[in-house]
Design an enzyme around this catalytic site. Structure first.
Site, PDB file in Angstrom:
ATOM      1  CG  ASN A 122      28.787  55.335  61.359  1.00 37.10           C
ATOM      2  OD1 ASN A 122      27.886  56.075  60.983  1.00 37.10           O
ATOM      3  ND2 ASN A 122      29.933  55.265  60.729  1.00 37.10           N
TER       4      ASN A 122
ATOM      5  CE  LYS B 186      38.350  51.051  54.843  1.00 37.28           C
ATOM      6  NZ  LYS B 186      38.455  52.404  54.254  1.00 37.28           N
TER       7      LYS B 186
ATOM      8  CG  HIS C 138      34.337  57.913  61.501  1.00 35.12           C
ATOM      9  ND1 HIS C 138      33.177  57.902  62.240  1.00 35.12           N
ATOM     10  CD2 HIS C 138      33.952  57.821  60.217  1.00 35.12           C
ATOM     11  CE1 HIS C 138      32.143  57.787  61.440  1.00 35.12           C
ATOM     12  NE2 HIS C 138      32.596  57.732  60.185  1.00 35.12           N
TER      13      HIS C 138
ATOM     14  CG  ASP D 103      40.902  57.231  43.522  1.00 39.03           C
ATOM     15  OD1 ASP D 103      40.058  57.660  44.337  1.00 39.03           O
ATOM     16  OD2 ASP D 103      40.784  56.151  42.919  1.00 39.03           O
TER      17      ASP D 103
ATOM     18  CG  MET E 178      34.077  60.437  53.169  1.00 38.16           C
ATOM     19  SD  MET E 178      32.983  61.697  53.858  1.00 38.16           S
ATOM     20  CE  MET E 178      33.703  61.873  55.484  1.00 38.16           C
TER      21      MET E 178
ATOM     22  CB  SER F 206      31.865  54.076  58.098  1.00 32.37           C
ATOM     23  OG  SER F 206      31.891  55.038  57.091  1.00 32.37           O
TER      24      SER F 206
ATOM     25  CB  VAL G  50      36.088  51.053  48.421  1.00 35.01           C
ATOM     26  CG1 VAL G  50      37.041  49.886  48.400  1.00 35.01           C
ATOM     27  CG2 VAL G  50      34.650  50.615  48.330  1.00 35.01           C
TER      28      VAL G  50
ATOM     29  CG  ASN H  96      29.281  63.110  53.456  1.00 44.28           C
ATOM     30  OD1 ASN H  96      29.996  64.001  53.012  1.00 44.28           O
ATOM     31  ND2 ASN H  96      28.367  62.495  52.746  1.00 44.28           N
TER      32      ASN H  96
HETATM   33  N1  NAD Z   1      30.520  58.827  52.530  1.00 43.84           N
HETATM   34  C1  NAD Z   1      30.378  59.040  53.827  1.00 43.84           C
HETATM   35  O1  NAD Z   1      29.366  59.592  54.312  1.00 43.84           O
HETATM   36  C2  NAD Z   1      31.471  58.636  54.764  1.00 43.84           C
HETATM   37  C3  NAD Z   1      31.593  59.309  55.981  1.00 43.84           C
HETATM   38  C4  NAD Z   1      32.621  58.926  56.873  1.00 43.84           C
HETATM   39  C5  NAD Z   1      33.474  57.900  56.537  1.00 43.84           C
HETATM   40  N2  NAD Z   1      33.326  57.281  55.326  1.00 43.84           N
HETATM   41  C6  NAD Z   1      34.314  56.244  54.989  1.00 43.84           C
HETATM   42  O2  NAD Z   1      35.330  56.826  54.147  1.00 43.84           O
HETATM   43  C7  NAD Z   1      35.786  55.882  53.175  1.00 43.84           C
HETATM   44  C8  NAD Z   1      35.512  56.429  51.792  1.00 43.84           C
HETATM   45  O3  NAD Z   1      34.150  56.698  51.697  1.00 43.84           O
HETATM   46  P1  NAD Z   1      33.603  57.543  50.437  1.00 43.84           P
HETATM   47  O4  NAD Z   1      32.172  57.784  50.666  1.00 43.84           O
HETATM   48  O5  NAD Z   1      34.508  58.692  50.167  1.00 43.84           O
HETATM   49  O6  NAD Z   1      33.774  56.437  49.268  1.00 43.84           O
HETATM   50  P2  NAD Z   1      33.745  56.659  47.687  1.00 43.84           P
HETATM   51  O7  NAD Z   1      33.286  55.382  47.116  1.00 43.84           O
HETATM   52  O8  NAD Z   1      33.067  57.932  47.344  1.00 43.84           O
HETATM   53  O9  NAD Z   1      35.325  56.855  47.345  1.00 43.84           O
HETATM   54  C9  NAD Z   1      36.243  55.834  47.531  1.00 43.84           C
HETATM   55  C10 NAD Z   1      37.419  56.124  46.610  1.00 43.84           C
HETATM   56  O10 NAD Z   1      38.466  55.207  46.883  1.00 43.84           O
HETATM   57  C11 NAD Z   1      39.053  54.829  45.651  1.00 43.84           C
HETATM   58  N3  NAD Z   1      39.730  53.565  45.856  1.00 43.84           N
HETATM   59  C12 NAD Z   1      39.185  52.345  45.965  1.00 43.84           C
HETATM   60  N4  NAD Z   1      40.157  51.427  46.177  1.00 43.84           N
HETATM   61  C13 NAD Z   1      41.334  52.115  46.241  1.00 43.84           C
HETATM   62  C14 NAD Z   1      42.693  51.743  46.451  1.00 43.84           C
HETATM   63  N5  NAD Z   1      43.043  50.467  46.625  1.00 43.84           N
HETATM   64  N6  NAD Z   1      43.624  52.712  46.455  1.00 43.84           N
HETATM   65  C15 NAD Z   1      43.263  54.013  46.262  1.00 43.84           C
HETATM   66  N7  NAD Z   1      41.999  54.422  46.043  1.00 43.84           N
HETATM   67  C16 NAD Z   1      41.052  53.479  46.038  1.00 43.84           C
HETATM   68  C17 NAD Z   1      37.916  54.772  44.676  1.00 43.84           C
HETATM   69  O11 NAD Z   1      38.394  54.911  43.347  1.00 43.84           O
HETATM   70  C18 NAD Z   1      37.068  55.978  45.121  1.00 43.84           C
HETATM   71  O12 NAD Z   1      37.455  57.143  44.422  1.00 43.84           O
HETATM   72  C19 NAD Z   1      35.055  54.585  53.497  1.00 43.84           C
HETATM   73  O13 NAD Z   1      35.849  53.834  54.371  1.00 43.84           O
HETATM   74  C20 NAD Z   1      33.783  55.085  54.192  1.00 43.84           C
HETATM   75  O14 NAD Z   1      33.224  54.112  55.036  1.00 43.84           O
HETATM   76  C21 NAD Z   1      32.365  57.630  54.427  1.00 43.84           C
HETATM   77  O1  2UF Z   2      27.422  59.695  58.565  1.00 36.27           O
HETATM   78  C1  2UF Z   2      28.578  59.901  58.271  1.00 36.27           C
HETATM   79  O2  2UF Z   2      29.019  60.816  57.623  1.00 36.27           O
HETATM   80  C2  2UF Z   2      29.561  58.916  58.770  1.00 36.27           C
HETATM   81  O3  2UF Z   2      29.257  58.454  60.030  1.00 36.27           O
HETATM   82  C3  2UF Z   2      29.712  57.747  57.849  1.00 36.27           C
HETATM   83  O4  2UF Z   2      30.603  56.829  58.453  1.00 36.27           O
HETATM   84  C4  2UF Z   2      28.440  57.141  57.466  1.00 36.27           C
HETATM   85  O5  2UF Z   2      27.672  56.919  58.575  1.00 36.27           O
HETATM   86  C5  2UF Z   2      28.768  55.881  56.725  1.00 36.27           C
HETATM   87  O6  2UF Z   2      27.840  54.921  57.050  1.00 36.27           O
HETATM   88  C6  2UF Z   2      28.831  56.193  55.269  1.00 36.27           C
HETATM   89  O7  2UF Z   2      27.794  56.997  54.872  1.00 36.27           O
END
Ligand code: NAD
Ligand code: 2UF
Length: 319
Positions: free
Chosen positions: A195, A101, A144, A37, A18, A123, A95, A147
């Site tokens: 979600n 968090k 929020h 990061d 993201m 999420s 994460v 993706n």
């Molecule tokens: N992937 C999706 O589809 C999606 C969509 C919407 C929301 N989200 C939410 O967004 C957030 C990130 O998701 P993602 O898919 O990008 O995860 P990801 O695992 O791809 O990336 C997370 C990043 O955070 C970094 N990280 C972990 N702990 C950290 C800290 N203490 N300080 C700074 N960086 C730190 C990690 O090194 C990693 O690069 C989550 O809360 C997830 O639920 C994800």
């Molecule tokens: O689907 C998405 O992009 C978001 O709603 C995310 O929040 C997703 O649903 C998460 O479960 C992570 O993939």
């Protein structure tokens, strides 16, 4: 409290799937962007993911080579927390673990200016619970995205118990400046709106495959060539209006009681998770992404989303 018009330098915490996408959106809209990061290798990975996304956008004619080059040059990368002292806005995408968090926000909310609005891309974790770790929680809320956020415009603006209306308005207004479509979520139940809807459907999709009603590939096709096409133009309530509330009432009277109501993670998701098959990010999930298949899958997805986005919402001048 800062308003959207006051924001120039955005710090994006977490340079994963993201964060890398957010960097492109903010940079494309003229913001100064820093991806933060804890892991240098994560920042390096983000830079290569950005390159893949940008090549797809240039190939699709959404951006010129020069525009893409200028955009990429606006994005900085750091593992230094001092960057937060210079932030006008912080969007966290680290994460999805409450403990992480809760360890991140106390220090960061101390480093930023007291008028800086803070947002989390969680999420579905409780905004109110994350806010317990935030100094001045009235300036903290959920933002929020979906993706890939540089192509899907929906943004949920989620109020925690202490989120002020000024904070929510800053986030809503910022989403509009980024050409997104914000929706206001007034409470923070797990999963918010998107979600809860997505996971209700995912639970039933897994149930259908586990019960052998249809193959995984055909369930994906039902969404792509059926429901997904319809939901690209009509929401669930509009759909019922077109189908007839009487018809949906009659079908619902025998069907709702037959749907899966499990409360655990579906077996086929758990099996893949435990086997380390995490999807595109690990080279394999429900489908194979080995070798160059991952980059090809991302490019194909981005090209299709872009075409659909331009068709439904008009040509986007930039990401
Ligand atoms: N992937 C999706 O589809 C999606 C969509 C919407 C929301 N989200 C939410 O967004 C957030 C990130 O998701 P993602 O898919 O990008 O995860 P990801 O695992 O791809 O990336 C997370 C990043 O955070 C970094 N990280 C972990 N702990 C950290 C800290 N203490 N300080 C700074 N960086 C730190 C990690 O090194 C990693 O690069 C989550 O809360 C997830 O639920 C994800
Ligand atoms: O689907 C998405 O992009 C978001 O709603 C995310 O929040 C997703 O649903 C998460 O479960 C992570 O993939």
């Amino acid at each position: 409290m800062k308003q959207a018009a006051d924001i120039r330098h955005v710090v994006l915490a977490g340079s994963g799937v993201m964060g890398a996408s957010f960097a492109q959106i903010f940079a494309a809209h003229g913001y100064s962007v820093t991806l933060y990061d804890i892991a240098k290798e994560a920042l390096d990975k983000a830079a290569s993911l950005i390159a893949i996304n940008q090549k797809a956008m240039v190939d699709q004619g959404a951006l010129t080579q020069e525009e893409s080059r200028d955009l990429v040059q606006q994005i900085r990368y750091t593992t230094e927390k001092a960057v937060f002292t210079r932030a006008d806005f912080v969007l966290e995408a680290i994460v999805e673990k409450m403990a992480v968090k809760h360890s991140f926000w106390p220090e960061v909310s101390e480093l930023v200016g007291e008028d800086v609005v803070l947002a989390t891309n969680t999420s579905g974790l409780s905004i109110s619970q994350i806010a317990q770790a935030v100094k001045h929680p009235e300036r903290f809320a959920g933002m929020h995205w979906v993706n890939p956020p540089h192509l899907i415009p929906l943004v949920e603006v989620i109020a925690g118990e202490k989120s002020s209306t000024d904070c929510l308005e800053t986030i809503r207004s910022l989403a509009l400046r980024l050409e997104q479509h914000p929706v206001m979520v007034h409470k923070d139940p797990p999963g918010f709106v998107l979600n809860r809807l997505q996971y209700a459907l995912l639970r039933e999709a897994c149930h259908i495959v586990e019960e052998g009603y249809a193959s995984l590939e055909d369930v994906d096709s039902v969404m792509k060539y059926g429901l997904g096409m319809r939901y690209a133009c009509l929401g669930p309530f509009e759909t019922v209006d077109f189908g007839g509330i009487d018809v949906f009432y009659n079908v619902g009277s025998y069907l709702f009681g037959q749907l899966c109501n499990d409360t655990c993670v579906p077996r086929i998701i758990q099996e893949n998770f435990e086997a380390g098959r995490l999807g595109v990010k690990s080279g394999a999930g429900f489908h194979d992404y080995s070798g160059d298949k991952a980059a090809k899958a991302i490019a194909k997805r981005d090209a299709e989303f872009l075409k659909l986005s331009q068709c439904l919402f008009g040509k986007r001048e930039d990401v």
